[in-house]
Design a protein around this motif. Structure first.
Motif, PDB file in Angstrom:
ATOM      1  N   THR A  15       0.833  -1.202   0.000  1.00  0.00           N
ATOM      2  CA  THR A  15       0.000   0.000   0.000  1.00  0.00           C
ATOM      3  C   THR A  15       0.864   1.247   0.000  1.00  0.00           C
ATOM      4  N   SER A  16       0.244   2.371  -0.403  1.00  0.00           N
ATOM      5  CA  SER A  16       0.988   3.622  -0.507  1.00  0.00           C
ATOM      6  C   SER A  16       0.131   4.795  -0.055  1.00  0.00           C
ATOM      7  N   PHE A  17       0.762   5.720   0.684  1.00  0.00           N
ATOM      8  CA  PHE A  17       0.124   6.988   1.040  1.00  0.00           C
ATOM      9  C   PHE A  17       0.702   8.148   0.244  1.00  0.00           C
ATOM     10  N   SER A  18       1.758   7.911  -0.509  1.00  0.00           N
ATOM     11  CA  SER A  18       2.290   8.982  -1.338  1.00  0.00           C
ATOM     12  C   SER A  18       1.445   9.159  -2.590  1.00  0.00           C
ATOM     13  N   ARG A  19       0.645   8.142  -2.920  1.00  0.00           N
ATOM     14  CA  ARG A  19      -0.314   8.222  -4.024  1.00  0.00           C
ATOM     15  C   ARG A  19      -1.701   8.172  -3.406  1.00  0.00           C
ATOM     16  N   ARG A  20      -2.114   9.306  -2.827  1.00  0.00           N
ATOM     17  CA  ARG A  20      -3.336   9.364  -2.030  1.00  0.00           C
ATOM     18  C   ARG A  20      -4.589   9.301  -2.916  1.00  0.00           C
ATOM     19  N   ARG A  21      -5.578   8.572  -2.412  1.00  0.00           N
ATOM     20  CA  ARG A  21      -6.874   8.497  -3.085  1.00  0.00           C
ATOM     21  C   ARG A  21      -7.925   8.210  -2.021  1.00  0.00           C
ATOM     22  N   MET A  22      -8.907   9.104  -1.921  1.00  0.00           N
ATOM     23  CA  MET A  22      -9.939   8.909  -0.902  1.00  0.00           C
ATOM     24  C   MET A  22     -10.853   7.746  -1.270  1.00  0.00           C
ATOM     25  N   ASN A  23     -11.114   6.891  -0.293  1.00  0.00           N
ATOM     26  CA  ASN A  23     -12.084   5.804  -0.397  1.00  0.00           C
ATOM     27  C   ASN A  23     -13.045   5.963   0.772  1.00  0.00           C
ATOM     28  N   LEU A  24     -14.306   6.240   0.466  1.00  0.00           N
ATOM     29  CA  LEU A  24     -15.254   6.605   1.513  1.00  0.00           C
ATOM     30  C   LEU A  24     -16.629   6.076   1.166  1.00  0.00           C
ATOM     31  N   GLY A  25     -17.291   5.434   2.130  1.00  0.00           N
ATOM     32  CA  GLY A  25     -18.676   5.036   1.921  1.00  0.00           C
ATOM     33  C   GLY A  25     -19.068   3.811   2.714  1.00  0.00           C
ATOM     34  N   TYR A  26     -20.385   3.609   2.802  1.00  0.00           N
ATOM     35  CA  TYR A  26     -20.919   2.404   3.421  1.00  0.00           C
ATOM     36  C   TYR A  26     -20.599   1.189   2.555  1.00  0.00           C
ATOM     37  N   ARG A  27     -20.463   0.055   3.212  1.00  0.00           N
ATOM     38  CA  ARG A  27     -20.206  -1.198   2.507  1.00  0.00           C
ATOM     39  C   ARG A  27     -21.002  -2.333   3.153  1.00  0.00           C
ATOM     40  N   GLU A  28     -21.513  -3.227   2.311  1.00  0.00           N
ATOM     41  CA  GLU A  28     -22.037  -4.508   2.801  1.00  0.00           C
ATOM     42  C   GLU A  28     -21.157  -5.602   2.235  1.00  0.00           C
ATOM     43  N   ALA A  29     -20.571  -6.378   3.117  1.00  0.00           N
ATOM     44  CA  ALA A  29     -19.631  -7.431   2.734  1.00  0.00           C
ATOM     45  C   ALA A  29     -20.285  -8.792   2.864  1.00  0.00           C
ATOM     46  N   THR A  30     -20.153  -9.594   1.826  1.00  0.00           N
ATOM     47  CA  THR A  30     -20.533 -11.004   1.883  1.00  0.00           C
ATOM     48  C   THR A  30     -19.246 -11.812   1.930  1.00  0.00           C
ATOM     49  N   LEU A  31     -19.024 -12.511   3.029  1.00  0.00           N
ATOM     50  CA  LEU A  31     -17.760 -13.199   3.250  1.00  0.00           C
ATOM     51  C   LEU A  31     -17.614 -14.399   2.312  1.00  0.00           C
ATOM     52  N   LEU A  32     -16.408 -14.554   1.788  1.00  0.00           N
ATOM     53  CA  LEU A  32     -16.119 -15.639   0.846  1.00  0.00           C
ATOM     54  C   LEU A  32     -15.418 -16.822   1.497  1.00  0.00           C
ATOM     55  N   ALA A  33     -14.961 -16.642   2.729  1.00  0.00           N
ATOM     56  CA  ALA A  33     -14.216 -17.693   3.418  1.00  0.00           C
ATOM     57  C   ALA A  33     -14.344 -17.467   4.927  1.00  0.00           C
ATOM     58  N   PRO A  34     -14.057 -18.472   5.742  1.00  0.00           N
ATOM     59  CA  PRO A  34     -14.110 -18.270   7.191  1.00  0.00           C
ATOM     60  C   PRO A  34     -13.095 -17.211   7.620  1.00  0.00           C
ATOM     61  N   SER A  35     -13.492 -16.405   8.573  1.00  0.00           N
ATOM     62  CA  SER A  35     -12.603 -15.385   9.124  1.00  0.00           C
ATOM     63  C   SER A  35     -13.146 -14.963  10.476  1.00  0.00           C
ATOM     64  N   PRO A  36     -12.409 -14.148  11.238  1.00  0.00           N
ATOM     65  CA  PRO A  36     -12.949 -13.642  12.500  1.00  0.00           C
ATOM     66  C   PRO A  36     -14.221 -12.813  12.336  1.00  0.00           C
ATOM     67  N   LEU A  37     -14.558 -12.392  11.104  1.00  0.00           N
ATOM     68  CA  LEU A  37     -15.808 -11.673  10.875  1.00  0.00           C
ATOM     69  C   LEU A  37     -17.004 -12.610  10.763  1.00  0.00           C
ATOM     70  N   GLY A  38     -16.772 -13.898  10.480  1.00  0.00           N
ATOM     71  CA  GLY A  38     -17.882 -14.826  10.346  1.00  0.00           C
ATOM     72  C   GLY A  38     -17.580 -15.913   9.332  1.00  0.00           C
ATOM     73  N   MET A  39     -18.612 -16.692   9.048  1.00  0.00           N
ATOM     74  CA  MET A  39     -18.478 -17.824   8.135  1.00  0.00           C
ATOM     75  C   MET A  39     -18.821 -17.420   6.706  1.00  0.00           C
ATOM     76  N   PRO A  40     -18.440 -18.226   5.716  1.00  0.00           N
ATOM     77  CA  PRO A  40     -18.760 -17.908   4.323  1.00  0.00           C
ATOM     78  C   PRO A  40     -20.254 -17.686   4.122  1.00  0.00           C
ATOM     79  N   GLY A  41     -20.582 -16.654   3.367  1.00  0.00           N
ATOM     80  CA  GLY A  41     -21.979 -16.313   3.117  1.00  0.00           C
ATOM     81  C   GLY A  41     -22.554 -15.320   4.097  1.00  0.00           C
TER      82      GLY A  41
END
Length: 440
Positions: A360-386
């Motif tokens: 990643t880089s901060f010398s090439r700045r680009r704003m990323n802003l907004g709400y997101r809904e994520a559907t998980l593709l694999a198990p993770s600490p956020l939850g199970m797939p789906g």
């Protein structure tokens, strides 16, 4: 459902960002706390910075309520909990009062949704610099825009003179909305700012003095008794809610100036469900406790501390050892720290954990802003797939390369438009720029 204790509340809002609602909110909170009032602050929308200042002003934990990201039952649950030990709830809106996304009524993310759901009268902060009688036309528009929302009063901010104030008072008097504050332009106290907004509360060395000055401002220029009288009884009841489940029984949580963006309601829910939070500081070169069964790196400002993090050998080696057998997850800044390299704003490249192939880089700045809904593709600490999780992104980093790592989730924006896959996963390690708020 059981009744909520008889707390009262109001929402501090404005027509737009930059009107002075944060100054007015903090001044009101600090003055109420100094008077011995049990006051609890709420921030409408996704925000890590303001709730920390709210907590400093009130001596009570900050809280976010977000009508888009949080299911209605969770909103009710959190507000009912906040009301249990408070005489008054002071909520602060984000942007303009009615600013939100195109979504079903009551779930737009606008401060007006929170005001309507909990019957919070609105204290409208008007920046009247550069206008006089026109302020009455602005207020008239707010009075008729949404019948669910009631205006409790108005604060005239950035007044230029006594004559300026008199002209506006005379113009708004026929509308029947009380003027509950008149703040001269020179009385404003500006908190220090940085590229992602305000400097964090913990980094403001003179914060106590600033809060005392803000309390003095409120006593001089706000009608404190009138504002308290304008607060209305909360219209909500305690209810069960589905929280983000804890990712483990003992959670190693990175927590310092580089990793501080963690929503209080998430941590409170994890503790309520029996999890233990074991904090450690990467900037102090501490590793995650090996007795923990999961490690979580929140967002924050790793780009401001990249040199120290790259030199924190005990932290990096301990994190790598932890990840050999247990899950590690990073959000935003934590995600970047899990990557191979991070280029700071000066163009210096720092080698970090290397647990993901991310650059990643901060010398090439680009704003990323907004709400997101994520559907998980694999198990993770956020939850199970789906599983679907709602949250947001707010960062200026540019992804130079995600390498060969598989993506973590499929993203949509607030209106359901597909944004493609996002995040990274490799073995036990996952991460994304997505900040989780609640289950969808």
């Amino acid at each position: 459902m059981s009744p909520v204790p008889p707390a009262r509340g109001l929402l501090v809002a404005a027509p737009r960002s930059g009107s002075g609602k944060t100054t007015v909110t903090l001044a009101l909170l600090a003055a109420l706390a100094r008077r011995g009032v049990a006051v609890r602050a709420v921030k409408s929308g996704p925000d890590y910075i303001d709730p920390a200042f709210h907590a400093a002003a009130t001596g009570r934990p900050g809280l976010n309520l977000d009508s888009w990201a949080m299911p209605p039952a969770l909103l009710d649950h959190l507000m009912a909990g906040a009301a249990q030990d408070a005489d008054i709830i002071v909520a602060e809106g984000a942007m303009g009062l009615f600013d939100g996304v195109a979504a079903e009524p009551g779930r737009t993310g606008a401060g007006a949704d929170i005001a309507a759901r909990f019957a919070l009268p609105v204290l409208l902060v008007l920046d009247v610099s550069g206008q006089s009688q026109t302020a009455a036309a602005v207020l008239r528009g707010f009075l008729g825009h949404d019948p669910r929302v009631r205006m409790a009063g108005v604060v005239l901010n950035k007044l230029g003179s006594a004559r300026h104030e008199r002209m506006i008072r005379e113009a708004v008097a026929p509308l029947g909305v009380p003027v509950l504050g008149a703040v001269p332009r020179e009385a404003g106290i500006v908190l220090p700012e940085r590229h992602l907004g305000l400097v964090q509360a913990g980094e403001t060395d003179d914060l106590s003095a600033r809060l005392r000055a803000l309390a003095d401002l409120a006593e001089r220029h706000l009608d404190m008794d009138g504002i308290r009288a304008a607060a209305g009884p909360l219209a909500c009841a305690a209810t069960a809610a589905h929280h983000l489940p804890p990712p483990g029984q003992r959670i190693a949580l990175a927590r310092d100036a580089a990793f501080s963006f963690m929503y209080a309601h998430v941590l409170e829910a994890w503790r309520a469900m029996g999890a233990e939070i074991v904090a450690f500081s990467p900037l102090a070169d501490a590793a995650p406790d090996p007795s923990c069964d999961v490690c979580w790196l929140p967002g924050g400002y790793p780009e401001l501390h990249a040199g120290r993090l790259a030199a924190a050998s005990r932290f990096l080696e301990g994190l790598r050892h932890f990840a050999q057998t247990r899950p590690v997850h990073g959000e935003c800044g934590g995600y970047m720290a899990l990557g191979r390299t991070l280029e700071d704003a000066d163009g210096t490249t720092h080698a970090l954990a290397g647990l993901l192939d991310l650059e990643t880089s901060f010398s090439r700045r680009r704003m990323n802003l907004g709400y997101r809904e994520a559907t998980l593709l694999a198990p993770s600490p956020l939850g199970m797939p789906g599983a679907r999780v709602r949250g947001h992104e707010f960062h200026y980093a540019t992804v130079v390369s995600r390498g060969a790592d598989a993506p973590l989730a499929d993203l949509c924006d607030a209106e359901g438009r597909p944004l493609g896959v996002s995040g990274s996963r490799r073995g036990t390690v996952t991460g994304s720029f997505f900040h989780a708020i609640a289950r969808a």
